[in-house]
Design an enzyme around this catalytic site. Structure first.
Site, PDB file in Angstrom:
ATOM      1  N   ASP A 214      79.333  68.752  61.445  1.00 53.32           N
ATOM      2  CA  ASP A 214      77.983  68.258  61.822  1.00 53.32           C
ATOM      3  C   ASP A 214      76.814  69.068  61.397  1.00 53.32           C
ATOM      4  O   ASP A 214      75.877  68.713  61.769  1.00 53.32           O
ATOM      5  CB  ASP A 214      77.927  67.241  62.842  1.00 53.32           C
ATOM      6  CG  ASP A 214      79.144  66.452  63.132  1.00 53.32           C
ATOM      7  OD1 ASP A 214      79.846  65.859  62.311  1.00 53.32           O
ATOM      8  OD2 ASP A 214      79.865  66.818  64.261  1.00 53.32           O
TER       9      ASP A 214
ATOM     10  N   LYS B  85      76.644  69.270  55.891  1.00 47.04           N
ATOM     11  CA  LYS B  85      77.165  69.655  54.888  1.00 47.04           C
ATOM     12  C   LYS B  85      76.918  68.321  53.792  1.00 47.04           C
ATOM     13  O   LYS B  85      76.711  68.770  52.595  1.00 47.04           O
ATOM     14  CB  LYS B  85      78.628  69.777  55.070  1.00 47.04           C
ATOM     15  CG  LYS B  85      79.097  71.181  55.855  1.00 47.04           C
ATOM     16  CD  LYS B  85      80.600  71.098  55.737  1.00 47.04           C
ATOM     17  CE  LYS B  85      80.996  69.926  56.507  1.00 47.04           C
ATOM     18  NZ  LYS B  85      80.937  70.219  58.124  1.00 47.04           N
TER      19      LYS B  85
ATOM     20  N   GLY C 285      83.017  62.934  58.737  1.00 47.20           N
ATOM     21  CA  GLY C 285      81.893  61.862  58.374  1.00 47.20           C
ATOM     22  C   GLY C 285      80.633  62.455  58.012  1.00 47.20           C
ATOM     23  O   GLY C 285      79.864  63.163  58.623  1.00 47.20           O
ATOM     24  N   HIS C 286      80.425  62.594  56.747  1.00 51.00           N
ATOM     25  CA  HIS C 286      79.149  62.987  56.044  1.00 51.00           C
ATOM     26  C   HIS C 286      78.165  61.819  55.787  1.00 51.00           C
ATOM     27  O   HIS C 286      78.577  60.853  55.280  1.00 51.00           O
ATOM     28  CB  HIS C 286      79.458  63.539  54.760  1.00 51.00           C
ATOM     29  CG  HIS C 286      80.427  64.781  54.883  1.00 51.00           C
ATOM     30  ND1 HIS C 286      81.063  65.481  53.828  1.00 51.00           N
ATOM     31  CD2 HIS C 286      80.502  65.614  55.990  1.00 51.00           C
ATOM     32  CE1 HIS C 286      81.548  66.389  54.309  1.00 51.00           C
ATOM     33  NE2 HIS C 286      81.516  66.620  55.782  1.00 51.00           N
TER      34      HIS C 286
ATOM     35  N   GLN D 199      85.045  69.315  58.653  1.00 48.63           N
ATOM     36  CA  GLN D 199      84.866  69.731  59.939  1.00 48.63           C
ATOM     37  C   GLN D 199      84.374  71.267  59.974  1.00 48.63           C
ATOM     38  O   GLN D 199      83.166  71.404  59.026  1.00 48.63           O
ATOM     39  CB  GLN D 199      86.180  70.081  60.565  1.00 48.63           C
ATOM     40  CG  GLN D 199      87.017  68.779  61.091  1.00 48.63           C
ATOM     41  CD  GLN D 199      87.649  67.951  59.719  1.00 48.63           C
ATOM     42  OE1 GLN D 199      88.260  68.524  59.178  1.00 48.63           O
ATOM     43  NE2 GLN D 199      87.084  66.779  59.782  1.00 48.63           N
TER      44      GLN D 199
HETATM   45  P1  IMP Z   1      91.046  65.503  64.883  1.00 51.63           P
HETATM   46  O1  IMP Z   1      90.334  66.252  63.760  1.00 51.63           O
HETATM   47  O2  IMP Z   1      90.788  64.058  64.772  1.00 51.63           O
HETATM   48  O3  IMP Z   1      91.963  66.031  65.398  1.00 51.63           O
HETATM   49  O4  IMP Z   1      90.022  66.132  66.308  1.00 51.63           O
HETATM   50  C1  IMP Z   1      90.035  67.547  66.789  1.00 51.63           C
HETATM   51  C2  IMP Z   1      88.764  67.955  66.973  1.00 51.63           C
HETATM   52  O5  IMP Z   1      87.776  68.114  65.849  1.00 51.63           O
HETATM   53  C3  IMP Z   1      87.801  66.915  68.160  1.00 51.63           C
HETATM   54  O6  IMP Z   1      87.152  67.876  68.753  1.00 51.63           O
HETATM   55  C4  IMP Z   1      87.026  66.210  66.852  1.00 51.63           C
HETATM   56  O7  IMP Z   1      85.702  65.696  67.730  1.00 51.63           O
HETATM   57  C5  IMP Z   1      86.714  67.545  66.041  1.00 51.63           C
HETATM   58  N1  IMP Z   1      86.229  66.922  64.846  1.00 51.63           N
HETATM   59  C6  IMP Z   1      87.199  66.503  63.752  1.00 51.63           C
HETATM   60  N2  IMP Z   1      86.347  65.987  62.661  1.00 51.63           N
HETATM   61  C7  IMP Z   1      85.186  66.538  62.961  1.00 51.63           C
HETATM   62  C8  IMP Z   1      84.117  66.478  62.216  1.00 51.63           C
HETATM   63  O8  IMP Z   1      83.721  65.844  60.754  1.00 51.63           O
HETATM   64  N3  IMP Z   1      82.985  66.957  62.744  1.00 51.63           N
HETATM   65  C9  IMP Z   1      82.885  67.312  64.160  1.00 51.63           C
HETATM   66  N4  IMP Z   1      83.909  67.514  64.653  1.00 51.63           N
HETATM   67  C10 IMP Z   1      85.002  67.005  64.315  1.00 51.63           C
END
Ligand code: IMP
Length: 446
Positions: free
Chosen positions: A12, A15, A39-40, A223
């Site tokens: 977050d 990007k 989520g962009h 991420q």
């Molecule tokens: P997962 O990717 O759904 O398995 O989540 C694993 C961890 O990555 C969790 O702490 C989520 O909140 C974090 N996470 C996954 N995608 C994002 C993102 O796009 N932004 C911020 N955190 C993320």
């Protein structure tokens, strides 16, 4: 030219805006890992776009976008997003959107397993997005995943769903949920795969040919570095490799063809979900966290989960710079700090009174470290929309220089608001021409 863009912190960092801004310079924008857990948010004039699976370049009609082999794709989420974008006037067709035949599919049972896995972990849950990302990557590593190319054969799709569901249902039932039915899953997924068929492509070959034809390629990480399954705060991470090395594997591009790496760094830190966060604003700093959350709109763009907020962590960001080999940094959300009287920056870690220089491998160690802070004076004035470095208040310039010195990487771009034009472009001495013309004086000269 092939450039990778990666978040340096826990995600977050902004990007979406930077990729959207730089997309003009590129012909192709490709994603290489993750799925619709991302989520962009991209703001263009009064229009807001939220992208989860599709690369941010999709908003530019003349760009081709690629979903690389390293991604996990939920066909339902894919078409929901395609339909949403189409409704917002974006033309999406197989000529400009290519999906790797080697990417893995997220199935409904992956989402059910994500829920059960979090439930099983109880207090130690990861705080995942519950999109099925982890279970889909588990199946990939366990060599039972369903790839896009497998699903193109109806018979293989049906057979794999039946086989995988047998095992998944054992766990689902164990956690008191209703077992899923293979025929229902097949009937839901098969028509989506038919719709997906024209988009399917041998994307690494496509990217290789594009490179030979001198097309410019932007590889967009989702991420971020500290959520990397190898290098992040394991086990509180996602299940893929957002770091620069992952871009090569996940897009199928030879490492030596990648010409540069741009790190996206925010002027403070946030984290969603569980896991260590050394500079988190807690207890006496909760009010400060609320202020940052409000000013920075720090809520998940898809889930609306409030993000945990913290001070800039130079140790973690140096680690990210080292791992990814940042050639330059885009510093985002400077304006969010406008109201602060004082700003803390973590410049080192201490454990039991001893200073440590490296980012610890063990999450537990990170939860007991004591951040060592330096406090800088805030500028307490409005920087929203400033487009020239020279027009920033002196204390804001000092803060920017301090971060750059701490991380040891030049800052090439500063974002002063969510809109495309709320941006300061600085010279990038590492790779002239990354950023938009005209090129403004470098930080050091202003
Ligand atoms: P997962 O990717 O759904 O398995 O989540 C694993 C961890 O990555 C969790 O702490 C989520 O909140 C974090 N996470 C996954 N995608 C994002 C993102 O796009 N932004 C911020 N955190 C993320």
């Amino acid at each position: 030219m092939i450039i990778v863009i990666i978040g340096a912190q826990w995600g977050d960092e902004g990007k979406g805006k930077v990729v959207d801004l730089l997309a003009d310079r590129f012909d192709i924008v490709a994603r290489y890992q993750g799925g619709h857990n991302a989520g962009h948010s991209v703001y263009v004039g009064d229009r807001a776009f939220v992208l989860r699976l599709l690369p941010s370049g999709i908003i530019h009609a003349d760009k081709t976008c690629v979903l690389g082999n390293g991604m996990v794709i939920d066909p339902k989420a894919f078409f929901e997003e395609v339909d949403q974008m189409t409704a917002q006037g974006i033309d999406i067709n197989p000529d400009r959107l290519k999906v790797s035949a080697r990417a893995h599919l997220i199935m409904p049972y992956h989402q059910a397993l994500d829920h059960t896995s979090e439930e099983r972990l109880g207090n130690e849950k990861i705080g995942t997005t519950l999109r099925g990302i982890g279970p889909a990557y588990e199946d990939k590593a366990g060599r039972r995943g369903i790839r896009v190319s497998d699903a193109l054969s109806a018979e293989t799709l049906r057979m794999r769903i039946e086989r995988n569901l047998e095992e998944a249902n054992r766990i689902i039932v164990l956690y008191g949920q209703q077992p899923l039915r293979a025929d229902e899953i097949y009937n839901e997924i098969a028509p989506l795969i038919e719709r997906l068929r024209p988009f399917v492509c041998e994307t690494s070959h496509f990217l290789s040919e594009a490179r030979k034809a001198k097309k410019k390629i932007l590889l967009e990480g989702a991420q971020a570095t500290l959520l990397d399954v190898d290098h992040g705060t394991y086990p509180y991470v996602t299940s893929s490799n957002p770091t620069a090395g992952g871009a090569s594997v996940g897009a199928g591009i030879p490492p030596h063809h990648i010409t540069g790496v741009l790190g996206i760094v925010r002027t403070y830190a946030t984290r969603v979900g569980e896991g260590p966060f050394p500079t988190e604003m807690i207890d006496a700093e909760e009010e400060m966290a609320d202020l940052i959350r409000q000013r920075g709109n720090e809520y998940g763009s898809v889930t609306r989960r409030p993000r945990r907020c913290g001070w800039f962590d130079a140790v973690a960001t140096r680690y990210a710079a080292e791992l990814n080999g940042f050639d330059s940094i885009a510093l985002t959300k400077l304006d969010v700090l406008d109201a602060l009287k004082e700003i803390k920056v973590c410049t080192g870690y201490e454990v039991e009174g001893k200073r440590i220089e490296t980012f610890p491998a063990v999450s537990h160690d990170l939860s007991i470290i004591k951040p060592v802070y330096e406090t800088l004076a805030g500028w307490e004035s409005d920087t929203v929309g400033v487009t020239e470095f020279g027009r920033l208040p002196q204390k804001a310039k000092d803060y920017v220089r301090f971060l750059s010195d701490q991380v040891g990487v030049e800052i090439g771009l500063i974002s002063t608001g969510p809109e495309r034009d709320q941006t300061i472009i600085l010279r990038d001495s590492v790779m002239e021409g990354w950023f938009l013309d005209p090129i403004a004086p470098a930080v050091a000269e202003s």
